[in-house]
Design a protein around this motif. Structure first.
Motif, PDB file in Angstrom:
ATOM      1  N   LYS A   4    -122.875  36.992  -4.677  1.00 62.30           N
ATOM      2  CA  LYS A   4    -121.693  37.748  -4.199  1.00 62.30           C
ATOM      3  C   LYS A   4    -121.261  38.829  -5.208  1.00 62.30           C
ATOM      4  O   LYS A   4    -120.633  39.809  -4.821  1.00 62.30           O
ATOM      5  CB  LYS A   4    -120.550  36.801  -3.866  1.00 62.30           C
ATOM      6  CG  LYS A   4    -119.967  36.042  -5.027  1.00 62.30           C
ATOM      7  CD  LYS A   4    -118.752  35.248  -4.556  1.00 62.30           C
ATOM      8  CE  LYS A   4    -118.185  34.336  -5.624  1.00 62.30           C
ATOM      9  NZ  LYS A   4    -118.148  34.810  -6.986  1.00 62.30           N
ATOM     10  N   ASP A   5    -121.619  38.633  -6.486  1.00 61.95           N
ATOM     11  CA  ASP A   5    -121.231  39.636  -7.491  1.00 61.95           C
ATOM     12  C   ASP A   5    -122.045  40.916  -7.389  1.00 61.95           C
ATOM     13  O   ASP A   5    -121.726  41.916  -8.026  1.00 61.95           O
ATOM     14  CB  ASP A   5    -121.369  39.037  -8.904  1.00 61.95           C
ATOM     15  CG  ASP A   5    -120.440  37.853  -9.078  1.00 61.95           C
ATOM     16  OD1 ASP A   5    -119.313  37.915  -8.555  1.00 61.95           O
ATOM     17  OD2 ASP A   5    -120.858  36.858  -9.706  1.00 61.95           O
ATOM     18  N   TYR A   6    -123.131  40.875  -6.615  1.00 64.20           N
ATOM     19  CA  TYR A   6    -123.952  42.081  -6.446  1.00 64.20           C
ATOM     20  C   TYR A   6    -123.493  42.921  -5.247  1.00 64.20           C
ATOM     21  O   TYR A   6    -124.091  43.931  -4.927  1.00 64.20           O
ATOM     22  CB  TYR A   6    -125.412  41.696  -6.232  1.00 64.20           C
ATOM     23  CG  TYR A   6    -126.098  41.098  -7.443  1.00 64.20           C
ATOM     24  CD1 TYR A   6    -126.236  41.821  -8.625  1.00 64.20           C
ATOM     25  CD2 TYR A   6    -126.626  39.810  -7.402  1.00 64.20           C
ATOM     26  CE1 TYR A   6    -126.877  41.276  -9.723  1.00 64.20           C
ATOM     27  CE2 TYR A   6    -127.276  39.257  -8.499  1.00 64.20           C
ATOM     28  CZ  TYR A   6    -127.387  39.999  -9.654  1.00 64.20           C
ATOM     29  OH  TYR A   6    -128.025  39.454 -10.732  1.00 64.20           O
ATOM     30  N   ILE A   7    -122.461  42.441  -4.551  1.00 63.61           N
ATOM     31  CA  ILE A   7    -122.038  43.104  -3.308  1.00 63.61           C
ATOM     32  C   ILE A   7    -120.770  43.927  -3.527  1.00 63.61           C
ATOM     33  O   ILE A   7    -119.884  43.533  -4.284  1.00 63.61           O
ATOM     34  CB  ILE A   7    -121.785  42.023  -2.221  1.00 63.61           C
ATOM     35  CG1 ILE A   7    -123.124  41.470  -1.748  1.00 63.61           C
ATOM     36  CG2 ILE A   7    -121.011  42.575  -1.041  1.00 63.61           C
ATOM     37  CD1 ILE A   7    -122.989  40.316  -0.786  1.00 63.61           C
ATOM     38  N   ARG A   8    -120.703  45.078  -2.828  1.00 59.38           N
ATOM     39  CA  ARG A   8    -119.462  45.865  -2.846  1.00 59.38           C
ATOM     40  C   ARG A   8    -118.625  45.452  -1.637  1.00 59.38           C
ATOM     41  O   ARG A   8    -118.810  45.978  -0.538  1.00 59.38           O
ATOM     42  CB  ARG A   8    -119.784  47.354  -2.715  1.00 59.38           C
ATOM     43  CG  ARG A   8    -120.315  47.972  -3.965  1.00 59.38           C
ATOM     44  CD  ARG A   8    -120.545  49.464  -3.739  1.00 59.38           C
ATOM     45  NE  ARG A   8    -121.206  50.029  -4.895  1.00 59.38           N
ATOM     46  CZ  ARG A   8    -122.170  50.931  -4.833  1.00 59.38           C
ATOM     47  NH1 ARG A   8    -122.585  51.395  -3.674  1.00 59.38           N
ATOM     48  NH2 ARG A   8    -122.722  51.391  -5.951  1.00 59.38           N
ATOM     49  N   LYS A   9    -117.742  44.511  -1.872  1.00 59.60           N
ATOM     50  CA  LYS A   9    -116.967  43.950  -0.745  1.00 59.60           C
ATOM     51  C   LYS A   9    -116.137  45.025  -0.056  1.00 59.60           C
ATOM     52  O   LYS A   9    -115.866  44.931   1.135  1.00 59.60           O
ATOM     53  CB  LYS A   9    -116.058  42.836  -1.249  1.00 59.60           C
ATOM     54  CG  LYS A   9    -116.823  41.585  -1.658  1.00 59.60           C
ATOM     55  CD  LYS A   9    -115.852  40.394  -1.753  1.00 59.60           C
ATOM     56  CE  LYS A   9    -116.461  39.292  -2.585  1.00 59.60           C
ATOM     57  NZ  LYS A   9    -116.075  39.310  -3.993  1.00 59.60           N
ATOM     58  N   ARG A  10    -115.739  46.052  -0.784  1.00 58.60           N
ATOM     59  CA  ARG A  10    -114.839  47.053  -0.188  1.00 58.60           C
ATOM     60  C   ARG A  10    -115.522  47.839   0.934  1.00 58.60           C
ATOM     61  O   ARG A  10    -114.863  48.486   1.723  1.00 58.60           O
ATOM     62  CB  ARG A  10    -114.305  48.005  -1.257  1.00 58.60           C
ATOM     63  CG  ARG A  10    -115.339  48.899  -1.926  1.00 58.60           C
ATOM     64  CD  ARG A  10    -114.700  49.713  -3.047  1.00 58.60           C
ATOM     65  NE  ARG A  10    -115.614  50.669  -3.648  1.00 58.60           N
ATOM     66  CZ  ARG A  10    -116.557  50.382  -4.543  1.00 58.60           C
ATOM     67  NH1 ARG A  10    -116.739  49.117  -4.925  1.00 58.60           N
ATOM     68  NH2 ARG A  10    -117.343  51.312  -5.040  1.00 58.60           N
ATOM     69  N   PHE A  11    -116.879  47.784   1.000  1.00 57.13           N
ATOM     70  CA  PHE A  11    -117.569  48.508   2.069  1.00 57.13           C
ATOM     71  C   PHE A  11    -117.827  47.648   3.320  1.00 57.13           C
ATOM     72  O   PHE A  11    -118.482  48.084   4.257  1.00 57.13           O
ATOM     73  CB  PHE A  11    -118.879  49.106   1.566  1.00 57.13           C
ATOM     74  CG  PHE A  11    -118.653  50.325   0.720  1.00 57.13           C
ATOM     75  CD1 PHE A  11    -118.285  51.530   1.301  1.00 57.13           C
ATOM     76  CD2 PHE A  11    -118.782  50.270  -0.659  1.00 57.13           C
ATOM     77  CE1 PHE A  11    -118.057  52.656   0.517  1.00 57.13           C
ATOM     78  CE2 PHE A  11    -118.548  51.379  -1.457  1.00 57.13           C
ATOM     79  CZ  PHE A  11    -118.183  52.580  -0.868  1.00 57.13           C
TER      80      PHE A  11
END
Ligand SMILES: Cc1ncc(C[n+]2csc(CCOP(=O)(O)OP(=O)(O)O)c2C)c(N)n1
Ligand code: SF4
Length: 272
Positions: A4-11
């Protein structure tokens, strides 16, 4: 670092349709990177345009969302100036082999250390279902309502003939293999190509009466076989999955370094 730390949640939410294979490829890619324990700052992802290329927006690496078909050219520029970085280029079949076909064969020929992931859904998804060079004879598309008469490329054979030193194929059904092959491709020193058959239930699926996403995944399951298996000799129509090419040849950035050293030596009258 967790996936999950590799993901840009804001997108998020992402733009993919329900059942699209591209999210499954993203999952495999992130798991490969997690297993390798790479730092986010060590990864540069360059992509062109397409549903597949949109992966670039969702990952928290250094990313370049560039122009259709030219991602490998951008990636080549980055790699040449910062060879210590890991360059990953996710591409659709149109992006990689129609408009981007020329960049694809020349990146392979140079054996530059870039990982190309070809997400092959046999259609231009983003622009509404036009046929691509990988759609294949007899398929239907918005631009081939009476059936496509173009034959398709074999991506693996093309990549091998062009000079890629790691070439593999899998499908979104083969979830673990997706992660394992991407991991090996990233570790490989040279141009690596992983073709991943990835379902587009919306355009390829509907036009070709391929059924639901689950039907399309079952199709991958039932129509693939490991490279060199006995079933392939009995049924030549089966699609082989696995590693086709794994070899070591001089890598482009290393060779270019040598050119610089030779030039410096020559220009300094042989003193260096
Ligand atoms: C120079 C240029 N030509 C055409 C387009 C329109 N276009 C955008 S994505 C795309 C094809 C996408 O298909 P593919 O690469 O197979 O990816 P998918 O969407 O199926 O994942 C096209 C033709 C564009 N953006 N730029
Ligand atoms: S159009 Fe096809 S490739 Fe694009 S997001 Fe939808 S299912 Fe995926």
């Amino acid at each position: 670092m967790a996936v999950k730390d590799y993901i840009r949640k804001r997108f998020f939410p992402h733009l993919w349709c329900p059942g699209c294979g591209h999210g499954m490829v993203l999952n495999g890619l992130l798991r490969a990177i997690e297993k390798l324990g790479l730092n986010k700052n060590e990864i540069v992802m360059a992509s062109g345009i397409g549903c597949s290329s949109r992966i670039c927006g969702y990952v928290d690496f250094h990313t370049l969302h560039t122009i259709h078909g030219r991602a490998l050219a951008f990636a080549t520029g980055v790699k040449m100036s910062r060879p210590e970085l890991n360059l990953i280029v996710p591409m659709g079949d149109g992006d990689a082999l129609a408009i981007g076909g020329n960049h694809f064969i020349h990146a392979a020929r140079r054996n530059i250390d870039i990982t190309a992931i070809v997400m092959n859904n046999r259609i231009y998804g983003m622009t509404g279902g036009q046929f691509s060079p990988l759609s294949g004879y007899g398929t239907f598309a918005t631009t081939a309502p009476y059936s496509n008469i173009d034959h398709d490329f074999d991506v693996a054979k093309l990549a091998e003939a062009a000079g890629a030193t790691f070439v593999a194929r899998t499908t979104t059904y083969h979830v673990r293999q997706v992660a394992d092959l991407i991991k090996e491709a990233i570790l490989h020193k040279g141009f690596s190509v992983v073709e991943i058959l990835s379902q587009c239930p919306t355009y390829f699926g509907r036009k070709n009466k391929a059924g639901t996403t689950v039907d399309m995944l079952e199709h991958y399951k039932n129509n693939t076989t490991p490279i060199g298996s006995e079933s392939k000799s009995r049924d030549p129509g089966l699609i082989e999955v696995g590693v086709f090419v794994r070899k070591n040849l001089p890598e482009y950035c290393n060779e270019y370094d040598k050119v610089i050293k030779r030039a410096v030596k020559s220009l300094s009258g042989g003193r260096n």
